[in-house]
Design an enzyme around this catalytic site. Structure first.
Site, PDB file in Angstrom:
ATOM      1  CB  SER A 155      61.339  44.095  50.453  1.00  0.00           C
ATOM      2  OG  SER A 155      62.614  44.686  50.429  1.00  0.00           O
ATOM      3  CG  ASN A 158      60.473  35.639  48.362  1.00  0.00           C
ATOM      4  OD1 ASN A 158      60.378  36.809  48.755  1.00  0.00           O
ATOM      5  ND2 ASN A 158      59.441  34.820  48.350  1.00  0.00           N
ATOM      6  CE1 TYR A 159      59.035  36.266  42.358  1.00  0.00           C
ATOM      7  CE2 TYR A 159      58.599  35.443  44.574  1.00  0.00           C
ATOM      8  CZ  TYR A 159      58.594  35.260  43.208  1.00  0.00           C
ATOM      9  OH  TYR A 159      58.157  34.070  42.679  1.00  0.00           O
ATOM     10  CE  LYS A 181      66.594  45.626  57.401  1.00  0.00           C
ATOM     11  NZ  LYS A 181      66.654  44.603  56.334  1.00  0.00           N
ATOM     12  CB  THR A 184      70.824  41.378  54.962  1.00  0.00           C
ATOM     13  OG1 THR A 184      70.391  42.236  56.032  1.00  0.00           O
ATOM     14  CG2 THR A 184      72.328  41.448  54.840  1.00  0.00           C
ATOM     15  CD  GLU A 254      50.135  40.716  51.902  1.00  0.00           C
ATOM     16  OE1 GLU A 254      49.255  41.516  51.562  1.00  0.00           O
ATOM     17  OE2 GLU A 254      49.882  39.514  52.147  1.00  0.00           O
ATOM     18  CB  CYS A 288      54.689  34.106  50.306  1.00  0.00           C
ATOM     19  SG  CYS A 288      54.095  35.117  48.954  1.00  0.00           S
ATOM     20  CB  THR A 289      51.591  32.275  46.605  1.00  0.00           C
ATOM     21  OG1 THR A 289      52.549  32.659  45.623  1.00  0.00           O
ATOM     22  CG2 THR A 289      50.979  33.506  47.240  1.00  0.00           C
ATOM     23  CD  GLU A 381      56.398  29.926  54.575  1.00  0.00           C
ATOM     24  OE1 GLU A 381      56.937  30.545  55.502  1.00  0.00           O
ATOM     25  OE2 GLU A 381      55.838  30.488  53.618  1.00  0.00           O
TER      26      GLU A 381
END
Ligand SMILES: NC(=O)c1ccc[n+]([C@@H]2O[C@H](COP(=O)([O-])OP(=O)(O)OC[C@H]3O[C@@H](n4cnc5c(N)ncnc54)[C@H](O)[C@@H]3O)[C@@H](O)[C@H]2O)c1
Length: 478
Positions: A155, A158-159, A181, A184, A254, A288-289, A381
């Site tokens: 993951s 950010n969330y 995982k 960090t 994603e 991301c969105t 981005e």
């Protein structure tokens, strides 16, 4: 003796310190003080985590699904009991404002419950042979859904709770074991959510939590023969690299985005301005969105830019502790990167309508007008609070600019004409089009897809159950 702020990893029900005696420090994005440290695990320890998960998986898959669901329901309850504690940790670790951090925990409990329910109704199928030419009614297939084995869940920062659980819950309900995982920066939140899962009765080894340096354990994990499926959310570069490492296992990715807002001539501009500002700037654009560029017709641009400016000026800027809307970015490197995009645009004659002020990692919300396709900010981005406005001469140009991007996560289309909405939506090469709303993930049972460099495969509760299982067919010949 472990210091209070040093967090262990979890293997086979035991929280442990690494034999490497090395830890990785996490620095707060807003106080720049050390928040804590996590273990820099060795490859041998990662091996143990994967083997332990493999051993636990078969017994877990053999349990009735309603028993597996009980663990998830209990986990959701335990998370909710700790909403204040985990919310505080998310805030300290990744600098999300406290109110949003707590909302993330509540939303996660809801995802877990919905996943348990969906899992109870998730089932295989039955087919009869005679529908194929020459086939017989006496040949029948029973199609069951089987777990894949050990799912590796990776993951992003950010969330840290939500995007982790959106991988762990569907893996567990379908009978898989998990090696988790966390990013960090986000790993302490990961430890805390797994503590809640243990309190809920996690069987030993069924989920093992690993932490460490990407350079030491990243490739080792993703190319390990004991891993049966990888589900990853993070940057496009990391995802591309990962998909080259993984061989012969399903991978769901994603990745990054460059979601545009297309403001059509007949748009409700007030609605568009509200949605664009909220879409572009919440959590300082570290989504991301997030809306990452705006296309508007030349003759409407002044009016829209004025409305955006009015809203951006009102955004609170400061510390997540004070629930500020705009908060410091995750680290200095990220802030430097965003500043680089702004500087490049300004050097190439973009107009700064608001912002372009910086205080350490804290970038003020920045609205840039007259951005052209020659500027990096039109395509890259930022993952920060900068919104480029690109003035165009036609709707076709908006569609062309959308599809020219290497990314294809989502797009927003603002129009009051339903026919236009569908016609334009069909032409956009993205996973999801939001008509008259900001780009965003969720509700979490909707399919969530990135095309092109934005991803591979589908998430969303029902779809995740599909991707974490395979068909097992038994044919009866009467
Ligand atoms: N599309 C989505 O659903 C979505 C959602 C959130 C974030 N994101 C994207 O994530 C990015 C920001 O998150 P980030 O900075 O945490 O991303 P990142 O790619 O730096 O890290 C993501 C995860 O990958 C791990 N990792 C790093 N190197 C690895 C390797 N070699 N092998 C295996 N794992 C490795 C990291 O430790 C972390 O857990 C943005 O680009 C954003 O658009 C996408």
């Amino acid at each position: 003796m472990m210091s209070m702020n040093t967090y262990p990893y979890l293997i086979n029900g035991q929280w442990q310190e690494s034999t490497t005696n090395e830890t990785i420090e996490l620095v707060s994005p807003y106080t720049e003080e050390v928040v804590g440290s996590v273990q820099a695990m060795s490859r041998d320890e990662v091996d143990e985590a994967i083997h332990g998960a493999k051993r636990a998986q078969q017994e877990w898959a053999a349990l009735p699904v309603n028993k597996r669901a009980e663990l998830l329901y209990a986990w959701a309850d335990k998370l909710e009991e700790r909403v204040d504690e985990i919310g505080q940790i998310i805030m300290r670790e990744v600098g999300k404002n406290l109110s949003d951090a707590k909302k993330e925990v509540v939303r996660t409990a809801e995802i877990i419950r919905y996943t348990a329910e969906e899992g109870l109704r998730f089932t295989g199928g039955f087919m009869q042979g005679d529908s194929f030419p020459g086939g017989s009614k006496n040949k029948m297939a029973i199609i069951k859904k089987e777990a894949l084995g050990v799912v590796l869940a990776i993951s992003p920062f950010n969330y840290p709770v939500n995007l982790a659980a959106a991988k762990i819950a569907p893996a567990l309900i379908t009978g898989n074991a998990v090696v988790f995982k966390p990013a960090t920066q986000g790993a302490i939140s990961g430890v805390k959510m797994v503590e809640a899962l243990q309190d809920a009765g996690l069987p030993s080894g069924l989920l093992n939590l690993v932490t460490g340096r990407g350079s030491v354990i990243g490739d080792y994990l993703t190319s390990h023969p004991g891993i049966d499926m990888i589900t990853f959310t993070g940057g496009t570069g990391t995802g591309q690299h990962l998909s080259q490492q993984a061989s012969m296992v399903p991978v769901v990715l994603e990745l990054g985005g460059k979601d545009p807002a297309l403001v059509l001539e007949d748009a409700d501009l007030t609605l568009a301005a509200d949605q664009i500002v909220s879409g572009a700037f919440s959590y300082s654009g570290q989504r991301c969105t997030a809306i990452k560029r705006v296309f508007v017709l030349e003759h409407q641009a002044d009016e829209l830019v004025g409305m955006l400016k009015e809203r951006v000026e009102k955004l609170s800027v400061g510390s997540p502790v004070d629930n500020s809307f705009i908060v410091p970015l995750i680290d200095k490197k990220s802030a430097d990167y965003v500043q680089g995009l702004i500087d490049d645009a300004v050097n190439k004659q973009a107009t700064v309508v608001h912002g372009n002020e910086r205080d350490g990692n804290l970038l003020h919300p920045t609205l840039l007008d007259h951005v052209t396709r020659e500027m990096r900010v039109a395509w890259e981005e930022p993952f920060g609070p900068v919104l480029p406005i690109i003035r165009v001469s036609s709707l076709d140009e908006m569609i062309e600019l959308t599809n020219e991007s290497e990314f294809g996560l989502q797009a927003s289309v603002f129009t009051q004409n339903v026919n236009n909405a569908f016609t334009v939506a069909d032409k956009l090469d993205v996973g999801t089009v939001q008509v008259n709303g900001r780009t965003e993930r969720g509700p979490d049972h909707f399919p969530f897809i990135g095309v092109k460099q934005s991803g591979l495969g589908v998430q969303g509760i029902g779809r995740s159950l599909e991707t974490m299982t395979r068909d097992k067919v038994t044919v009866i010949n009467l």
